[in-house]
Design an enzyme around this catalytic site. Structure first.
Site, PDB file in Angstrom:
ATOM      1  CD  GLU A 134      34.949  36.477  34.887  1.00 40.72           C
ATOM      2  OE1 GLU A 134      35.443  36.358  33.742  1.00 40.72           O
ATOM      3  OE2 GLU A 134      34.555  37.608  35.588  1.00 40.72           O
ATOM      4  CD  GLU A 158      34.299  40.854  33.844  1.00 34.93           C
ATOM      5  OE1 GLU A 158      34.629  42.051  34.697  1.00 34.93           O
ATOM      6  OE2 GLU A 158      33.248  40.356  34.631  1.00 34.93           O
TER       7      GLU A 158
END
Length: 829
Positions: free
Chosen positions: A522, A430
Site C-alpha cells: 500500500e 496493518e
C-alpha cells in the site's frame, strides 16, 4: 467416377453429422453446466426494521417491498452526521433487515441435492428455509452455502427462504461497508454424486513455451446411501476447442468424499499474461453407467512466475513491474451492491491508465471481480483480513475472530485459488497485533493454513511498516542501525515483505531482508478533489500534520488541490513513491491507495465530507489529473495533458503543469504567444509554468527531435449554456442487470467545458429501464445517489441507467435551470 462421387457424398454427410453431433454435445454440456447453478436474485421481499417498533422481529403485519438482489439498503438512506457508522463509514446507517422469497422446486429434483449459495451478505446473516434454521455467518465478505434438500417441498407447493441481516452494531468498519444481500445468490442442483463446492484445484507445476503440465485435484462427494463406481473425466478446452482430456475410474463409498488426482499435458500452451490474459477451461464430468450425472467448470490460466530478490516480479520469464492500485468493494453511487458491468467499467478505466494490479483491500472480493481480472489481465493481491484478535472499531471482525477466522480463510482459499489473476495472498492489513509475539503466532497459524491449501503463490502481510522508524530521519537511523524490525517481518513466515508506505525505506530493503523479496502492499495516499486547484502548486502539504491529530486547517468547502501536492502524513505525493519504485529492479511493484475514491474515510476531513479523496479516479469514475501522470509512465500511449482549467481572475498567477511522454520538450502558448519551453530534468515526471492569467486559449505542443508529437488546448469557457450527454455504451443487454454510464458535461455556447459550473441537474427516463445512480464525485455532497437529480462538480456529473428485461429504446433527458436540455437514446436488446 460415380463411385467416387458417392464416396465423397457419404464422407461429407459423415462430416456434417460429426459437426452436428459435436455442436449438440457442446450445447448439452452448456445446458448441463448452466442448469447446475442458476441465479436466485429476482423477486425477493425486503423489510428494514425499526428496532424500537419491530424489536428485531417480523410477523404477519410486517410491510415488505419487492426487489432484486444484490441489494444494499444503506446506500438508499440519508447522510447523517449522527450516524453510528461515523464519517469513516460514510455517515450512512446500518440497521437490521429481513429478506424473504418464495419459490417452487420441480418434483423430479426430489432425488437430487439442492443448495443455496450466497456470495456475500453484510453482515451477521442467518438463514431459514421453511422454518428450519440453516446457520449464521458473521463475515460479510465471504461466500457460503447451505444444503436445503431435506427441508424442501417438491412439486406445486411453495418454499420460503428467510434471511436476517444484522448490521445494527456500529461502527464495525473503517470504511463504508453497505448492508444486506449485496452479492449474488445462486440455487444449485446436483446429482447425489457430484463435485463439491469449490471442489477443483488446478495447478500448472511445469510451464515452458513447448509444454505445460496441468494437475487436477477434484473433491467428489457421494451423498448416496451406497457406494458408487464412476468415471471421472476432465476435459480441457481453449475457448470452444478441446485440447486434451484425462479419464479415471473411481469407487467412492456411501456418504463419503474422495479427492481424485489427475494430470495432463498441453503442447505449446498459450500463456496467461497481463497483456494477453489467455484462459483455459477444465470441465469435470462424472459418469455413472455411461450417463453424465454432473459437470463442473473451472477456468484457469497457464503461467510461470516468481518474485526475485534482484529482478522483482518475473512473469513467463520476463520482468514485469507491478503497477497496481488498492480498491474497496463499493461501486460509488451504486453502493456495495455488486454489478458485473460496474466492476468491469472500473477495471477498464484503470487499464486505460496503465494499471496491471489490483489489491482487494481489505477483504475477500466479489467473485465477479476476480473473474474479470482473469479475463482482463490484472495481478491480484487477494487479501483476507483487516484485523485479527484486536479491534480497530468496536464491533468489527475481531469479535468473531476466534470462532470464524479459520473457516473464513479456508473458504477464501478454496474459492479463489484457481484464478489466473491471483498471484499473492495477503493475510492481513496493518494488523494491531503485528508488533507483538501474539501477532507472530497468529501469522504462523494463518501462513500454515494458506500453505495447506495452496503452495503455488507467495503470501505476505501489509505491514505498517516492516521497519519502525522516524521516516523524517530515515537515512540517519539506517546508518546507526537504529531500526526496529516488525516481528512478523522478522519471523521468516512471509514469502514477501509487504510495505505499507515508508517509501523512504524501500532502497534499504536488502539491508534488512536479504533473503525475502519486496512488494509495496500500500503506497502514496495522495489527496485531491477533481477539478479544484490551489496556487502555489509546488508546495507539498501534509494534511493532517499527524495521523492522530484532528485536522483544523484546510480549504473552503473541504476541497483539496488536484495538483499532486497534498499527502496524508503517513504517505507521499504520487510522484515521490513512483520515482523510487521505478528506479530499482528489485522493487517488484506497488499498490497505490487508491484507484477509485470510495464512500467513507474522508481523510483529511471529517463531516460534512462523506467520501474519500485518495482516488486517482473520483467516485463517479472521472479521472483526476494525476491519472495522466501514470498514463504517461505506465502505458505506450502518447500522452500530453495540461492543467488546470483556464477560467481565473484577470492577472491572477496560475501554475500550469504538463504530463507528457515520448517527447523531449513541451512548449506552452497563451493566445498564440510562447510562454516558454520546458523539459523534464533528472527524474522529473512533469513540467510547470507560472504565468499570469489571461482569458483565451492555452496551447501545449510536445516535440521529439524538433518534430511535433502532440498538441492540446484548454480554452476559457463562457457562461454555461448547454448540457451534453455521452454514454459509455449506447447499446446494452436487456437482462435487467446491464448498465449504461452517462457522463453529463456542462458546456458554454462554443462547446467548452464550464469548469466552475455546479448546476443541479434533473433526470428523467422513458422506456423499459430505470435510473439507478447519480453522482458528481464531490466528497461533500449529501444528495442521494439514488435520486433523479444531482448537483454537478466542476462541470461534470454522472447518471447510471439500468435495463429492464424487455428490449427497446431508453430515452434519457437531462434538464437544468438556465441551460438547454439534452437527450440521449440507449438501446436495450
Amino acid at each position: 467416377m460415380k463411385n467416387k462421387r458417392k464416396y465423397l457424398s457419404g464422407k461429407l454427410a459423415f462430416l456434417m453429422l460429426a459437426v452436428i453431433t459435436l455442436f449438440s454435445s457442446c450445447k448439452k454440456n452448456e445446458e448441463a453446466l448452466s442448469s447446475r447453478k442458476v441465479s436466485f436474485n429476482s423477486d425477493w421481499s425486503f423489510h428494514l426494521n425499526d428496532s424500537i417498533v419491530d424489536k428485531d422481529t417480523i410477523g404477519v403485519s410486517t410491510k415488505w417491498r419487492t426487489l432484486n438482489v444484490p441489494h444494499d439498503w444503506s446506500i438508499e438512506g440519508k447522510f447523517d452526521e449522527k450516524s453510528p457508522a461515523g464519517y469513516g463509514g460514510g455517515s450512512l446507517t446500518g440497521g437490521l433487515g429481513w429478506y424473504k422469497k418464495t419459490f417452487k422446486v420441480a418434483a423430479e429434483d426430489s432425488t437430487k441435492i439442492t443448495s443455496i449459495t450466497f456470495d456475500g451478505v453484510y453482515k451477521n446473516s442467518e438463514v431459514w428455509i421453511n422454518g428450519h434454521y440453516l446457520g449464521k455467518r458473521p463475515n460479510g465478505y465471504i461466500g457460503f452455502q447451505y444444503q436445503i434438500s431435506q427441508y424442501l417441498n417438491y412439486g406445486e407447493k411453495n418454499n420460503e427462504i428467510i434471511v436476517k441481516v444484522d448490521n445494527s452494531k456500529q461502527p464495525n468498519s473503517r470504511w463504508y461497508s453497505g448492508s444486506g444481500i449485496f452479492r449474488n445468490v445462486w440455487l444449485e442442483t446436483t446429482d447425489k454424486l457430484h463435485v463439491a463446492q469449490w471442489g477443483t484445484y488446478v495447478t500448472t507445476p511445469k510451464v515452458t513455451a513447448e509444454k505445460a503440465s496441468v494437475n487436477f485435484e477434484t473433491t467428489i462427494q457421494n451423498q448416496n446411501s451406497d457406494s458408487k463406481k464412476a468415471v471421472v473425466t476432465t476435459i480441457i478446452y481453449k475457448e470452444d476447442t478441446k485440447v486434451t482430456s484425462v479419464t479415471q475410474n473411481i469407487t467412492i463409498g456411501a456418504n463419503a468424499n474422495s479427492i481424485i488426482k489427475q494430470s495432463a499435458e498441453i503442447e505449446t500452451p498459450i500463456l496467461w499474461s497481463v497483456d494477453k490474459p489467455e484462459l483455459y477451461t477444465a470441465v469435470t464430468e462424472i459418469s455413472l453407467d455411461d450417463k453424465v450425472v454432473d459437470q463442473y467448470k473451472t477456468n484457469f490460466g497457464i503461467r510461470d512466475f516468481k518474485f526475485d530478490l534482484d529482478k522483482g516480479f518475473i512473469l513467463n520469464g520476463k520482468q514485469v513491474k507491478i503497477k497496481g492500485v488498492c480498491m474497496h468493494h463499493d461501486l460509488g453511487p451504486l453502493g456495495s451492491a455488486i454489478n458485473t458491468r460496474a466492476i468491469e467499467r472500473q477495471l477498464e478505466i484503470l487499464k486505460e491508465m496503465g494499471v496491471n494490479g489490483i489489491r482487494t483491500s481489505h477483504n475477500p472480493p466479489a467473485p465477479e471481480l476476480l473473474d474479470l481480472c482473469d479475463k482482463m489481465g490484472f495481478i491480484v493481491m487477494d487479501e483476507a483480513f483487516d484485523m485479527w484478535k484486536t479491534n480497530k472499531t468496536k464491533y468489527d471482525y475481531a469479535n468473531d475472530w476466534e470462532k470464524w477466522h479459520k473457516k473464513d480463510l479456508i473458504d477464501q482459499l478454496l474459492r479463489d485459488r484457481n484464478h489466473a489473476s491471483v498471484f499473492i495472498w495477503s493475510i492481513g492489513n496493518e494488523i494491531p497485533d503485528q508488533w507483538s509475539e501474539t501477532g507472530v503466532q497468529i501469522a504462523k497459524e494463518l501462513a500454515g493454513i494458506v500453505r495447506d491449501y495452496d503452495k503455488t503463490r507467495p503470501l505476505t502481510a501489509a505491514m505498517n511498516p516492516p521497519v519502525n522508524m522516524n521516516i523524517d530521519e530515515v537515512t540517519l537511523q539506517f546508518e546507526k542501525k537504529n531500526v526496529q524490525v516488525n516481528p512478523i517481518a522478522a519471523s521468516g513466515v512471509l514469502d514477501l515483505i509487504g510495505y505499507n508506505y515508508a517509501h523512504q525505506t524501500y532502497e534499504h530493503h536488502k539491508e534488512y531482508f536479504p533473503k525475502t523479496p519486496f512488494i509495496a502492499t500500500e503506497t502514496t495516499s495522495g489527496l485531491e478533489t477533481r477539478g479544484y486547484y490551489d496556487n502555489v502548486s509546488d508546495v507539498v502539504k501534509k494534511w493532517p500534520v499527524r495521523w492522530d491529530l484532528k485536522f483544523t486547517d484546510g480549504n473552503p468547502g473541504n476541497t483539496v488541490s488536484a495538483y499532486d501536492q497534498v499527502q496524508a502524513p503517513w504517505g507521499s505525493t504520487h510522484e515521490a513513491t513512483w520515482k523510487v519504485i521505478k528506479k530499482h529492479d528489485y522493487l517488484s511493484g506497488m499498490y497505490i491507495w487508491t484507484g477509485f475514491d470510495y464512500i467513507g474515510e474522508p481523510t483529511p476531513y471529517e463531516w460534512p465530507s462523506v467520501s474519500s479523496y485518495f482516488g486517482i479516479v473520483d467516485l463517479a469514475g472521472f479521472p483526476k489529473d494525476v491519472y495522466y501522470m501514470y498514463q504517461s509512465e505506465w502505458t505506450d500511449k502518447t500522452v500530453l495533458h495540461i492543467f488546470p482549467h483556464w477560467n481565473w481572475k484577470a492577472g491572477q498567477t496560475v501554475d500550469v503543469w504538463a504530463y507528457y511522454n515520448k517527447a523531449d520538450e513541451v512548449e506552452l502558448f497563451l493566445n498564440g504567444k510562447s510562454v516558454g519551453i520546458r523539459s523534464k530534468k533528472g527524474d522529473d515526471l512533469h513540467v510547470m509554468w507560472r504565468i499570469p492569467y489571461q482569458a483565451g486559449t492555452l496551447k501545449a505542443v510536445s516535440r521529439k527531435n524538433g518534430k511535433t508529437v502532440l498538441e492540446t488546448e484548454i480554452k476559457t469557457a463562457g457562461n454555461p449554456e448547454n448540457l451534453k450527454l455521452t454514454a459509455d455504451r449506447s447499446t446494452i443487454k436487456a437482462d435487467g442487470n446491464d448498465l449504461s454510464f452517462v457522463t453529463v458535461d456542462i458546456l458554454d455556447a462554443n462547446g467548452t467545458l464550464a469548469p466552475n459550473a455546479n448546476n443541479e441537474i434533473n433526470f428523467s427516463l422513458k422506456g423499459n429501464g430505470k435510473i439507478v445512480g447519480v453522482c458528481s464525485g464531490d466528497p461533500v455532497s449529501h444528495e442521494s445517489y439514488k435520486g433523479s437529480k444531482h448537483t454537478a462538480l466542476n462541470g461534470k456529473c454522472l447518471v447510471i441507467v439500468q435495463s429492464d428485461t424487455k428490449s427497446g429504446r431508453l430515452e434519457l433527458t437531462a434538464k437544468a435551470n438556465g441551460l438547454k436540455s439534452a437527450t440521449i437514446v440507449i438501446t436495450a436488446e
